[in-house]
Enzyme design. Structure first.
Site, mmCIF file in Angstrom:
data_model
loop_
_atom_site.group_PDB
_atom_site.id
_atom_site.type_symbol
_atom_site.label_atom_id
_atom_site.label_comp_id
_atom_site.label_asym_id
_atom_site.label_seq_id
_atom_site.Cartn_x
_atom_site.Cartn_y
_atom_site.Cartn_z
ATOM 1 N N ASP A 45 0.835 -1.207 0.000
ATOM 2 C CA ASP A 45 0.000 0.000 0.000
ATOM 3 C C ASP A 45 0.869 1.258 0.000
ATOM 4 O O ASP A 45 0.359 2.379 -0.049
ATOM 5 C CB ASP A 45 -1.016 -0.015 1.144
ATOM 6 C CG ASP A 45 -0.388 -0.122 2.519
ATOM 7 O OD1 ASP A 45 0.858 -0.195 2.608
ATOM 8 O OD2 ASP A 45 -1.139 -0.142 3.516
ATOM 9 N N ASP A 84 -0.975 -6.249 -0.064
ATOM 10 C CA ASP A 84 -1.352 -5.634 1.214
ATOM 11 C C ASP A 84 -2.859 -5.490 1.345
ATOM 12 O O ASP A 84 -3.532 -5.057 0.394
ATOM 13 C CB ASP A 84 -0.755 -4.216 1.297
ATOM 14 C CG ASP A 84 0.552 -4.173 2.046
ATOM 15 O OD1 ASP A 84 0.850 -5.100 2.816
ATOM 16 O OD2 ASP A 84 1.291 -3.177 1.861
ATOM 17 N N LYS A 112 -0.992 -9.485 3.171
ATOM 18 C CA LYS A 112 -0.232 -8.957 4.315
ATOM 19 C C LYS A 112 -1.105 -7.993 5.105
ATOM 20 O O LYS A 112 -1.832 -7.190 4.525
ATOM 21 C CB LYS A 112 1.039 -8.260 3.821
ATOM 22 C CG LYS A 112 1.866 -7.606 4.942
ATOM 23 C CD LYS A 112 3.278 -7.262 4.509
ATOM 24 C CE LYS A 112 3.425 -5.963 3.782
ATOM 25 N NZ LYS A 112 3.007 -4.759 4.545
ATOM 26 N N GLU A 182 9.742 -4.091 10.153
ATOM 27 C CA GLU A 182 10.155 -2.782 9.619
ATOM 28 C C GLU A 182 10.746 -1.891 10.706
ATOM 29 O O GLU A 182 10.125 -1.684 11.763
ATOM 30 C CB GLU A 182 8.930 -2.098 8.977
ATOM 31 C CG GLU A 182 9.251 -0.715 8.409
ATOM 32 C CD GLU A 182 8.221 -0.192 7.423
ATOM 33 O OE1 GLU A 182 7.262 -0.918 7.088
ATOM 34 O OE2 GLU A 182 8.390 0.959 6.982
#
Ligand code: KIV
Length: 266
Positions: A45, A84, A112, A182
């Protein structure tokens, strides 16, 4: 490259072979990425920012995700296509099932989602029950940028680091087959990668993860604002898009990317 499945990625983890992953949003780049050896293509995204010019990922719609997933799916035959679920599209397990179904029908092989609330864990369980493979996403959660107070490294305090490790284990126990981590310190990413049996793909999480993902535009040096610390322009020293992407794959495979200059300490 053979057809990449979640099982194949797990074999790569067990064999110590690093996994190369990049975002993709259209068919032409999908062809290029698969041809250069990228095992996992993520319709992220992040397209809200790099394709649509938005300030965050929050305004990305399901229709946009389905459109770009369809485009990428047309370009590949062997790489694993992960898509996503955008902001609020998995606010309830029922909504998640409908929306994940749309992404799978568009050609995704895995979806995800971000975070590890009780509702997310229930959703992961539900999707897996219905045959939809799931990738988790922990650490910096772009869809929660306003509660996190900005795009900044996560898990630097010992309590928060332990909480992220616990979340990673909870996602794996709920049935997730892949995890994106992340912007967390290298040492925490190493602990999580060693603790999990599913592959961990890092972005700003150091070299010890089982694989690396970057936003394609960052790899190609197309950066609208400030380049994030974890990104690297692989066009430097390369004269074609193919060579730049192949250099990313090569550097991931031999553990040369990310270096300490792309990573965060405790
Ligand atoms: O949306 C995206 O591109 C992502 C990657 C940055 C991991 O989630």
């Amino acid at each position: 490259m053979k057809t990449v499945t979640a099982m194949a990625l797990r074999h790569m983890k067990n064999a110590g072979e690093k996994i190369a992953c990049l975002t993709a949003y259209d068919a032409s780049f999908a062809v290029l990425l698969e041809g250069a050896g990228v095992e996992v293509l993520l319709v992220g995204d992040s397209l809200g920012m790099v394709v649509q010019g938005q300030a965050s990922t929050l305004s990305v719609s399901m229709d946009a995700m389905v459109y770009h997933t369809t485009c990428v799916a047309r370009g590949i035959t062997r790489s694993l296509l992960v898509a996503d679920l955008p902001f609020l599209s998995y606010a309830t397990p029922e909504r998640a099932l409908d929306n994940a179904g749309r992404l799978m029908a568009a050609g995704a092989k895995m979806v995800k989602l971000e975070g590890c609330s009780a509702s997310v864990l229930e959703t992961v369980h539900r999707l897996v029950q219905w045959g939809i493979p799931v990738c988790g996403h922990l650490g910096l959660l772009p869809q929660s940028v306003h509660t996190l107070g900005g795009y900044r490294v996560q898990g630097t305090e010992p309590d928060r680091a332990t909480a992220i490790l616990d979340e990673a284990e909870a996602l794996q126990n709920a049935g997730a087959e892949l995890l994106v981590l992340e912007c967390v310190p290298v040492t925490l990413a190493k602990r999580i990668t060693e603790a999990l049996s599913i592959p961990v793909i890092g972005i700003g999480a150091g070299v010890h993860c089982d694989g690396q993902v970057l936003v394609l535009y960052d790899v190609l040096g197309i950066v609208l604002g400030k380049r994030p610390r974890f990104a690297h322009d692989f066009m430097q020293g390369n004269t074609s898009l193919h060579d730049a992407i192949a250099a990313f794959v090569r550097d991931v495979k031999r553990g040369a990317f990310p270096g300490p200059e792309h990573s965060y300490g405790t």
